[in-house]
Design an enzyme around this catalytic site. Structure first.
Site: not given
Length: 272
Positions: A96, A120, A241
């Site tokens: 992320s 991700n 996620h």
């Protein structure tokens, strides 16, 4: 897992987990998370690698960055931390926001990076997605930390997903809200910072996401992989996620294959 701490040359404290011996594997978590969020990867790769999982600034026991830091400030902080830890060439995997930092590290500090893995990650958000993420950043800056918002996006209804959701909820509840808000602001504004730089990254690049990740989409992963000279996209079906926690065996297998890409072949521009 027991955190270690270290003072950087500028006096800032960093916290991190370190296990194992061998070629270094550095793990960078996402906004609101912590080094422990890489638990399945630490346990697996500490058998073969020196694994270092950093707490990003304002998370865990790592000090906040001053002012209103941008993504490039988190990249520079990571480079300083790794050099202070005695690292020269490392394999770096980020999740992320950690993926954005990892990409920045490969661009701004190529002397540090052997291989790059972006899990991700986000890439050129749509205008609608940009408005939504910036609105959440503004809410966090005002002290509103509704953890159900991200949890609803990140997890499905299976028993395994719900077990991971409980652990992630614990981490989100204990995070330093000031550090969370600062990092989220950088994350909200950071998807374009290095978006044009993928052609400059000649390290083996794994770009991995999950089919059900609405914000770090398979389309984004494939676009990043196509732009990278040695890019490979992997999409794990049926997850969202937090795929490194909900599908650890599949993520670990993809990371193991990435770590096995010969660096000599990479330097010759060969695609894995």
């Amino acid at each position: 897992m027991t955190l270690q701490t270290l003072r950087l040359s500028d006096g800032q404290q960093i916290s991190y987990l370190e296990y194992g011996l061998g070629e270094p594997l550095v793990l960078l978590h996402g906004v609101g998370m912590c080094a422990e969020a890489w638990g399945p990867q630490i346990a697996h790769f500490a058998k073969t690698n020196r694994v270092i999982a950093l707490d990003m600034p304002g998370h865990g026991l790592s000090d906040l960055l001053p002012g209103q830091p941008e993504l490039t400030d988190y990249v520079a902080w990571t480079a300083r931390a790794l050099r202070q830890l005695g690292c020269s060439f490392v394999n770096v995997a980020g999740h992320s926001m950690g993926a954005l930092i990892a990409v920045g590290l490969a661009v701004d500090h190529p002397d540090l990076v052997l291989r790059l893995a972006a899990l991700n990650g986000v890439y050129r958000r749509t205008p609608e997605a940009r408005v939504a993420v910036q609105a959440r950043a503004a809410a966090l800056a005002e002290g509103a930390n509704d953890i159900e918002v991200p949890l609803a996006r990140w997890f499905g209804d299976t028993a395994a997903e719900q077990a991971a959701r409980m652990q992630v909820a614990h981490w989100l509840r204990r995070v330093n809200l000031q550090g969370y808000a600062a990092a989220y602001r950088a994350f909200a504004n950071g998807d374009l910072v290095y978006s044009e730089a993928w052609p400059l990254i000649h390290s083996p690049a794994l770009i991995l996401t999950a089919s059900g990740d609405a914000n770090s989409t398979p389309q984004m992963a494939k676009a990043m992989a196509k732009a990278a000279p040695m890019g490979q996209a992997v999409v794990i079906e049926g997850h969202r996620h937090m795929v490194n926690l909900t599908a650890p065996a599949q993520v670990n297998a993809a990371l193991a294959a990435w770590l096995a890409v010969p660096l000599l072949a990479a330097k010759k521009g060969m695609r894995a």
